[in-house]
Scaffold this active site. Sequence first.
Site, PDB file in Angstrom:
ATOM      1  N   GLY A  81      64.259  75.162  27.379  1.00  0.00           N
ATOM      2  CA  GLY A  81      65.167  75.391  26.249  1.00  0.00           C
ATOM      3  C   GLY A  81      66.011  74.203  25.839  1.00  0.00           C
ATOM      4  CB  SER A  82      66.056  70.599  26.686  1.00  0.00           C
ATOM      5  OG  SER A  82      64.790  70.147  26.303  1.00  0.00           O
ATOM      6  CG  ASN A  83      63.174  70.365  21.992  1.00  0.00           C
ATOM      7  OD1 ASN A  83      63.481  69.399  21.305  1.00  0.00           O
ATOM      8  ND2 ASN A  83      62.278  70.285  22.969  1.00  0.00           N
ATOM      9  CG  MET A 113      55.238  76.671  26.215  1.00  0.00           C
ATOM     10  SD  MET A 113      54.962  75.190  25.214  1.00  0.00           S
ATOM     11  CE  MET A 113      53.609  74.482  26.132  1.00  0.00           C
ATOM     12  NE  ARG A 114      51.679  84.058  25.012  1.00  0.00           N
ATOM     13  CZ  ARG A 114      50.750  84.293  25.965  1.00  0.00           C
ATOM     14  NH1 ARG A 114      50.817  83.661  27.122  1.00  0.00           N
ATOM     15  NH2 ARG A 114      49.764  85.136  25.745  1.00  0.00           N
ATOM     16  CG  ASN A 130      55.202  74.040  17.078  1.00  0.00           C
ATOM     17  OD1 ASN A 130      55.857  74.523  18.006  1.00  0.00           O
ATOM     18  ND2 ASN A 130      54.078  73.352  17.300  1.00  0.00           N
ATOM     19  CG  HIS A 186      52.431  69.293  19.565  1.00  0.00           C
ATOM     20  ND1 HIS A 186      51.992  70.309  20.393  1.00  0.00           N
ATOM     21  CD2 HIS A 186      51.582  68.253  19.762  1.00  0.00           C
ATOM     22  CE1 HIS A 186      50.913  69.899  21.038  1.00  0.00           C
ATOM     23  NE2 HIS A 186      50.644  68.656  20.681  1.00  0.00           N
TER      24      HIS A 186
END
Length: 224
Positions: free
Chosen positions: A44-46, A122-123, A139, A141
């Site tokens: 959860g750092s982002n 991550m889904r 998103n 990446h």
Amino acid sequence: MPAFSDPSDHQAGEQALLQPPMQNTPTTLSGPPIRLGVMASGNGSNFEALATAVKAGRLNAEIVLLVVNNPGCGAVTRAERLQIPHTVIDHRVWKNRERLDQELVRSFNAVQVDAVVMAGWMRIVTPVLIGAFAGRLLNIHPSLLPSFRGLDAVGQALEAGVCISGCTVHLVSEELDAGPIIAQAAVPVLKSDNHESLAARIHRQEHRLLPHAVQLAASRWSQG
Ligand code: GAR
């Protein structure tokens, strides 16, 4: 256009440049804050980088809901500390990806989000979610897309022996990691790098890029 120029850019030989294709979109922090939903699966750092940018006035938004799919993941701990509403939608509970995405849409619609950010989700997502937030689902990446889509982009970059890697914020489309790019940041890959050191360097840039890209997109939406 080197949009980031603070001294931390230069840590460990780092010289990240931001090259947003949306350079001509003026960012504006005026107007009502956008209501953001955030999705995360792990540390959860982002997610926290978004919350920090909101608090610092660099992102004109309110994070109205964090959804995680893994109960007890780091993102939940951060949301509790930051006092941001959060909920678990555990992918193990729903019989397929579409049902999971329906639950996500239901939760985000219940709090009337304007846009949703996949900040370490991550889904694989389906047209159910993509269609519900068409053009407003972002998103992040950890590669310079279109290189190294899919799982373990950092490992893929090391394996390929590239000299430069980075991170990308893009709109989500039905093809995995392939939607229109909003912004990218590049970092060098050093000869001495292992997975951990390269991932950490990319992470540092992600925390700067993501709030910037969300603000950039929000400014464009507010201009119609
Ligand atoms: C980030 O590096 C993000 O780019 C990546 O997961 C990490 C989450 O870190 N996302 C993907 O790989 C999606 N394909 P965080 O939980 O500390 O924000």
